[in-house]
Design a protein around this motif. Structure first.
Motif, PDB file in Angstrom:
ATOM      1  N   ARG A   1       0.802  -1.232   0.000  1.00 50.58           N
ATOM      2  CA  ARG A   1       0.000   0.000   0.000  1.00 50.58           C
ATOM      3  C   ARG A   1       0.831   1.277   0.000  1.00 50.58           C
ATOM      4  NH1 ARG A   1      -4.422  -1.886  -1.850  1.00 50.58           N
ATOM      5  NH2 ARG A   1      -5.839  -0.387  -0.847  1.00 50.58           N
ATOM      6  N   ARG A   2       2.054   1.163  -0.434  1.00 51.25           N
ATOM      7  CA  ARG A   2       2.889   2.364  -0.579  1.00 51.25           C
ATOM      8  C   ARG A   2       4.040   2.086  -1.528  1.00 51.25           C
ATOM      9  NH1 ARG A   2       7.827   2.302   2.061  1.00 51.25           N
ATOM     10  NH2 ARG A   2       8.114   0.789   3.752  1.00 51.25           N
ATOM     11  N   VAL A   3       4.578   3.153  -2.088  1.00 52.10           N
ATOM     12  CA  VAL A   3       5.797   3.083  -2.889  1.00 52.10           C
ATOM     13  C   VAL A   3       6.986   3.017  -1.936  1.00 52.10           C
ATOM     14  CG1 VAL A   3       7.224   4.378  -4.535  1.00 52.10           C
ATOM     15  CG2 VAL A   3       4.740   4.317  -4.816  1.00 52.10           C
ATOM     16  N   GLY A   4       8.060   2.362  -2.358  1.00 52.93           N
ATOM     17  CA  GLY A   4       9.229   2.204  -1.503  1.00 52.93           C
ATOM     18  C   GLY A   4      10.042   3.478  -1.375  1.00 52.93           C
ATOM     19  N   THR A   5      10.875   3.508  -0.335  1.00 47.89           N
ATOM     20  CA  THR A   5      11.782   4.623  -0.091  1.00 47.89           C
ATOM     21  C   THR A   5      13.214   4.098  -0.018  1.00 47.89           C
ATOM     22  OG1 THR A   5      11.777   4.461   2.332  1.00 47.89           O
ATOM     23  CG2 THR A   5       9.974   5.720   1.298  1.00 47.89           C
ATOM     24  N   PRO A   6      14.204   4.963  -0.220  1.00 49.04           N
ATOM     25  CA  PRO A   6      15.592   4.513  -0.092  1.00 49.04           C
ATOM     26  C   PRO A   6      15.906   3.909   1.278  1.00 49.04           C
ATOM     27  CG  PRO A   6      15.514   6.624  -1.218  1.00 49.04           C
ATOM     28  CD  PRO A   6      14.122   6.352  -0.736  1.00 49.04           C
ATOM     29  N   GLN A   7      15.203   4.379   2.298  1.00 49.14           N
ATOM     30  CA  GLN A   7      15.445   3.862   3.648  1.00 49.14           C
ATOM     31  C   GLN A   7      15.045   2.390   3.765  1.00 49.14           C
ATOM     32  OE1 GLN A   7      14.025   6.926   3.009  1.00 49.14           O
ATOM     33  NE2 GLN A   7      15.956   7.968   3.516  1.00 49.14           N
ATOM     34  N   ASP A   8      14.099   1.935   2.939  1.00 48.46           N
ATOM     35  CA  ASP A   8      13.740   0.512   2.945  1.00 48.46           C
ATOM     36  C   ASP A   8      14.949  -0.349   2.575  1.00 48.46           C
ATOM     37  OD1 ASP A   8      10.941   0.720   3.601  1.00 48.46           O
ATOM     38  OD2 ASP A   8      10.594   1.470   1.567  1.00 48.46           O
ATOM     39  N   ILE A   9      15.736   0.124   1.634  1.00 46.54           N
ATOM     40  CA  ILE A   9      16.923  -0.619   1.211  1.00 46.54           C
ATOM     41  C   ILE A   9      18.039  -0.472   2.243  1.00 46.54           C
ATOM     42  CG2 ILE A   9      18.559  -0.990  -0.659  1.00 46.54           C
ATOM     43  CD1 ILE A   9      15.553  -1.450  -1.348  1.00 46.54           C
ATOM     44  N   ALA A  10      18.189   0.729   2.782  1.00 47.19           N
ATOM     45  CA  ALA A  10      19.243   0.967   3.764  1.00 47.19           C
ATOM     46  C   ALA A  10      19.059   0.090   5.000  1.00 47.19           C
ATOM     47  CB  ALA A  10      19.262   2.447   4.153  1.00 47.19           C
ATOM     48  N   ARG A  11      17.812  -0.063   5.453  1.00 43.04           N
ATOM     49  CA  ARG A  11      17.565  -0.887   6.644  1.00 43.04           C
ATOM     50  C   ARG A  11      17.962  -2.344   6.401  1.00 43.04           C
ATOM     51  NH1 ARG A  11      13.071   2.582   7.210  1.00 43.04           N
ATOM     52  NH2 ARG A  11      11.758   1.199   5.951  1.00 43.04           N
ATOM     53  N   LEU A  12      17.712  -2.843   5.195  1.00 39.50           N
ATOM     54  CA  LEU A  12      18.086  -4.220   4.896  1.00 39.50           C
ATOM     55  C   LEU A  12      19.606  -4.373   4.827  1.00 39.50           C
ATOM     56  CD1 LEU A  12      17.347  -7.107   4.329  1.00 39.50           C
ATOM     57  CD2 LEU A  12      16.880  -6.487   1.942  1.00 39.50           C
ATOM     58  N   CYS A  13      20.291  -3.361   4.306  1.00 36.93           N
ATOM     59  CA  CYS A  13      21.757  -3.394   4.286  1.00 36.93           C
ATOM     60  C   CYS A  13      22.307  -3.489   5.705  1.00 36.93           C
ATOM     61  CB  CYS A  13      22.312  -2.149   3.590  1.00 36.93           C
ATOM     62  SG  CYS A  13      22.075  -2.113   1.800  1.00 36.93           S
ATOM     63  N   ILE A  14      21.741  -2.717   6.601  1.00 37.38           N
ATOM     64  CA  ILE A  14      22.162  -2.773   8.003  1.00 37.38           C
ATOM     65  C   ILE A  14      21.898  -4.163   8.579  1.00 37.38           C
ATOM     66  CG2 ILE A  14      21.653  -1.925  10.324  1.00 37.38           C
ATOM     67  CD1 ILE A  14      23.289   0.067   8.802  1.00 37.38           C
ATOM     68  N   PHE A  15      20.718  -4.708   8.310  1.00 33.55           N
ATOM     69  CA  PHE A  15      20.349  -6.019   8.841  1.00 33.55           C
ATOM     70  C   PHE A  15      21.304  -7.102   8.344  1.00 33.55           C
ATOM     71  CE2 PHE A  15      18.010 -10.041   8.391  1.00 33.55           C
ATOM     72  CZ  PHE A  15      17.621 -10.252   9.711  1.00 33.55           C
TER      73      PHE A  15
END
Length: 283
Positions: free
Chosen positions: A242-256
């Protein structure tokens, strides 16, 4: 029974029949569900780290306490990032093999080793197949795909020459795209480069294994890097999330993926697309 018990206890508390505990509670300054990570002093390289997804990744690792080096063709934004936020900036056209290898040599000399690499840089030039310029196709491959190989190769050579054990091992995270499994016309160069990244990931997993380095791939879907006001309700609601993605979505996975205990995640291609590649669509 448990639900009723909790309801009664809350009712007692509201009506003064139960005293609150005087134990000090941990303060929560972040919103619910926010994961705050503090790494030891990890040495991180982010290619294309001055703009878009790469910039979000750069800032996420800076916030986590890491030293970050950025390689980017955008001199103005890279130098501003270095001045304002303390990254080590290399103004490099990643399609230039000699310039990339020179920058890597400088970085290894300065930092002795790397702990985390996020190979993110890429261009997305689209051109009709019948009118396309093969040189543009080559440029896309040389920018999007070859640098991941060159960086991994240089990292392996460095560790082989200077075999000082790194107890952390390492993480390499390659940014692909869901376009390597779904496409539109005119995207041959981009799709081929991102498909190459996905395949390169599991090859590098095997080759970098002796050095304790895991290699994973993230495949973003629609990640909006511009003004969110430019998005429509339809843009958001077509996604199962229900939303378009943001760069922070990718950054959080990189951290994980970079957490020390996550070394069993290896050779994976992880889509981050709000569910779009699993959504059945007929027109």
């Amino acid at each position: 029974m448990a639900d009723n018990y909790l309801e009664r206890r809350m009712d007692d508390l509201r009506n003064g029949r139960l005293q609150q505990s005087n134990k000090i509670q941990a303060s929560v300054s972040q919103r619910k569900g926010y994961l705050s990570v503090n790494f030891p002093m990890r040495r991180v390289l982010v290619t294309g780290g001055a703009n878009g997804i790469g910039l979000a990744v750069t800032r996420a690792f800076l916030k986590a306490g890491c030293k970050v080096a950025v390689m980017d063709i955008d001199r103005e934004k890279g130098e501003k990032l270095a001045h304002d936020e303390g990254v080590r900036f290399y103004n490099v056209d990643l399609a230039d093999k000699d310039a990339l290898e020179k920058a890597l040599d400088n970085l290894f000399s300065a930092w002795k080793d790397l702990d985390i690499v996020v190979s993110n840089a890429g261009i997305s030039t689209f051109q009709p197949l019948t009118e396309g310029d093969p040189e543009i196709f080559d440029r896309i491959i040389d920018t999007n795909l070859r640098p991941a190989y060159l960086i991994a190769r240089a990292w392996a050579i460095h560790r082989k020459q200077f075999p000082i054990p790194n107890t952390f091992g390492g993480r390499m995270i390659c940014i692909s795209s869901t376009r390597h499994i779904q496409s539109e016309e005119g995207t041959e160069g981009y799709s081929a480069s991102k498909g190459g990244i996905a395949s390169l990931t599991h090859s590098l997993m095997m080759s970098l294994s002796p050095y304790g380095i895991t290699v994973n791939c993230i495949s973003p879907g629609w990640i909006h890097t511009g003004d969110p006001e430019g998005l429509s309700e339809i843009d958001h609601l077509q996604h199962p999330s229900r939303r378009v993605g943001t760069p922070q979505d990718i950054a959080r996975l990189c951290i994980f993926l970079s957490l020390p205990d996550n070394d069993f995640i290896n050779g994976a291609d992880i889509p981050v697309d709000g569910g779009m590649t699993r959504k059945m669509i007929y027109q």
